[in-house]
Scaffold this active site. Structure first.
Site, short mmCIF file in Angstrom:
data_model
loop_
_atom_site.label_atom_id
_atom_site.label_comp_id
_atom_site.label_asym_id
_atom_site.label_seq_id
_atom_site.Cartn_x
_atom_site.Cartn_y
_atom_site.Cartn_z
N ASN A 4 -5.63 13.34 -10.76
CA ASN A 4 -6.27 13.80 -12.00
C ASN A 4 -5.89 15.28 -12.22
O ASN A 4 -5.38 15.93 -11.31
CB ASN A 4 -7.78 13.61 -11.95
CG ASN A 4 -8.42 14.28 -10.75
OD1 ASN A 4 -8.39 15.49 -10.62
ND2 ASN A 4 -8.95 13.47 -9.84
N ASP A 49 0.86 -1.19 0.00
CA ASP A 49 0.00 0.00 0.00
C ASP A 49 0.90 1.24 0.00
O ASP A 49 1.74 1.41 0.89
CB ASP A 49 -0.86 -0.05 1.28
CG ASP A 49 -1.86 1.09 1.35
OD1 ASP A 49 -1.62 2.17 0.77
OD2 ASP A 49 -2.89 0.91 2.02
N ILE A 50 0.69 2.11 -0.96
CA ILE A 50 1.56 3.29 -1.11
C ILE A 50 1.50 4.19 0.13
O ILE A 50 2.50 4.83 0.48
CB ILE A 50 1.17 4.08 -2.39
CG1 ILE A 50 2.19 5.15 -2.74
CG2 ILE A 50 -0.20 4.71 -2.29
CD1 ILE A 50 3.33 4.67 -3.52
N SER A 60 -1.92 5.16 -13.83
CA SER A 60 -2.84 5.01 -14.99
C SER A 60 -3.44 3.62 -15.19
O SER A 60 -4.26 3.46 -16.09
CB SER A 60 -2.17 5.44 -16.31
OG SER A 60 -2.18 6.85 -16.44
N THR A 61 -3.03 2.61 -14.41
CA THR A 61 -3.53 1.25 -14.73
C THR A 61 -4.78 0.85 -13.95
O THR A 61 -5.23 -0.28 -14.06
CB THR A 61 -2.44 0.18 -14.52
OG1 THR A 61 -2.15 0.08 -13.12
CG2 THR A 61 -1.18 0.51 -15.29
N GLY A 62 -5.34 1.78 -13.17
CA GLY A 62 -6.58 1.50 -12.44
C GLY A 62 -7.75 2.14 -13.17
O GLY A 62 -8.14 1.70 -14.25
N GLY A 103 -9.21 4.96 -5.55
CA GLY A 103 -7.90 4.32 -5.73
C GLY A 103 -6.81 4.92 -4.86
O GLY A 103 -7.03 5.21 -3.68
N VAL A 104 -5.65 5.12 -5.45
CA VAL A 104 -4.50 5.68 -4.75
C VAL A 104 -4.84 7.08 -4.21
O VAL A 104 -4.54 7.42 -3.05
CB VAL A 104 -3.30 5.79 -5.72
CG1 VAL A 104 -2.17 6.58 -5.10
CG2 VAL A 104 -2.83 4.41 -6.14
N ASP A 105 -5.47 7.88 -5.05
CA ASP A 105 -5.80 9.26 -4.71
C ASP A 105 -6.69 9.30 -3.46
O ASP A 105 -6.43 10.07 -2.50
CB ASP A 105 -6.53 9.87 -5.92
CG ASP A 105 -6.40 11.38 -6.02
OD1 ASP A 105 -5.78 11.97 -5.14
OD2 ASP A 105 -6.95 11.93 -6.98
N1 APR Z 1 -1.49 1.63 -2.83
C1 APR Z 1 -0.91 1.25 -3.99
N2 APR Z 1 -1.59 1.03 -5.11
C2 APR Z 1 -2.93 1.20 -5.06
C3 APR Z 1 -3.61 1.63 -3.91
C4 APR Z 1 -2.84 1.85 -2.73
N3 APR Z 1 -3.37 2.24 -1.58
N4 APR Z 1 -4.94 1.72 -4.21
C5 APR Z 1 -5.08 1.36 -5.50
N5 APR Z 1 -3.88 1.04 -6.02
C6 APR Z 1 -3.53 0.58 -7.39
C7 APR Z 1 -4.65 0.15 -8.29
O1 APR Z 1 -5.01 -1.21 -7.99
C8 APR Z 1 -4.00 0.27 -9.66
O2 APR Z 1 -3.15 -0.86 -9.90
O3 APR Z 1 -2.94 1.67 -8.09
C9 APR Z 1 -3.09 1.49 -9.50
C10 APR Z 1 -3.59 2.80 -10.10
O4 APR Z 1 -5.00 2.89 -9.95
P1 APR Z 1 -5.78 4.27 -9.69
O5 APR Z 1 -5.55 4.73 -8.28
O6 APR Z 1 -7.17 4.06 -10.13
O7 APR Z 1 -5.00 5.36 -10.62
P2 APR Z 1 -5.19 5.74 -12.19
O8 APR Z 1 -5.50 4.58 -13.05
O9 APR Z 1 -3.96 6.56 -12.52
O10 APR Z 1 -6.48 6.66 -12.22
C11 APR Z 1 -6.42 7.98 -11.71
O11 APR Z 1 -8.47 7.73 -10.50
O12 APR Z 1 -8.79 7.95 -8.23
C12 APR Z 1 -8.87 8.58 -9.45
O13 APR Z 1 -8.50 10.89 -8.89
C13 APR Z 1 -7.93 9.77 -9.54
O14 APR Z 1 -9.02 10.56 -11.49
C14 APR Z 1 -7.86 9.91 -11.01
C15 APR Z 1 -7.83 8.50 -11.51
#
Ligand code: APR
Length: 177
Positions: free
Chosen positions: A30, A16-17, A123-125, A38-40
């Site tokens: 974004n 977990d980041i 970008s992969t989520g 997600g991460v954000d």
């Molecule tokens: N720690 C590490 N990795 C994570 C965590 C965490 N706590 N939570 C999710 N992930 C993984 C996801 O499983 C995926 O593999 O991080 C990767 C990126 O996923 P997203 O967070 O959805 O990021 P992204 O694809 O870049 O989309 C960005 O999503 O949340 C919104 O505001 C954000 O609009 C932006 C978009």
């Protein structure tokens, strides 16, 4: 899995980041810096409101770029908010924009004097970039940047949230020239 490039360790971990004790963690943000899931979502939830206050003052960040805030209650000192591309088939410059988001994040880390930086899989989520392709672009970009900037970073850690994503990055690291 890890590999040393010059004096910099490039390390892959499953985790977990928000739990990483490094100088800077990278957010998958974004372009409005408006928060999300997600991460954000995890970073703003665990970091507390000061991060969003700073994001509002900054106002936004173009796709392929990155900006820095403090890290609030997180164990890191800074958050580098990187904006990766939304995948839309691969013919809209997504590869270059993803490489740029990684490179710009490393530049911001260097500017603030970070020695250790942790990235999620940008970008992969929610943005649906194919993970095998993203992993090759990401790790190739990190490697090139480290070779161009020797002795700047001690560690670049890539924190993958699930086994399938970890495996994709491990394969890309094994294939890296
Ligand atoms: N720690 C590490 N990795 C994570 C965590 C965490 N706590 N939570 C999710 N992930 C993984 C996801 O499983 C995926 O593999 O991080 C990767 C990126 O996923 P997203 O967070 O959805 O990021 P992204 O694809 O870049 O989309 C960005 O999503 O949340 C919104 O505001 C954000 O609009 C932006 C978009």
């Amino acid at each position: 899995m890890e590999r040393t490039i010059g004096t910099t360790r490039l390390v892959l971990v499953e985790g977990d980041i928000t739990e990483q004790r490094v100088d800077a963690i990278v957010n998958a943000a974004n372009s409005r810096l408006a928060g999300g899931g997600g991460v954000d979502g995890a970073i703003h939830r665990r970091g507390g409101p000061s991060i969003m206050e700073e994001c509002r003052r900054i106002g936004g960040c173009p796709t392929g770029s990155a900006v820095v805030t403090g890290a609030g209650n997180l164990p890191a000192r800074w958050v580098v908010h990187a904006v990766g591309p939304v995948w839309s088939g691969g013919k809209r410059g997504e590869d270059d924009l993803l490489a740029s988001a990684w490179r710009e994040s490393l530049e911001r880390a260097r500017e603030i004097g970070a020695r250790t930086v942790a990235f999620p899989s940008l970008s992969t989520g929610a943005y649906r970039f194919p993970v095998d392709r993203a992993a090759r672009i990401a790790l190739g970009t990190v490697r090139d940047w480290i070779l161009e900037h020797p002795d700047v970073l001690d560690e670049v850690r890539v924190v993958l949230f699930d086994r399938a994503t970890y495996d994709a990055y491990a394969a890309a690291l094994a294939d890296l020239p």
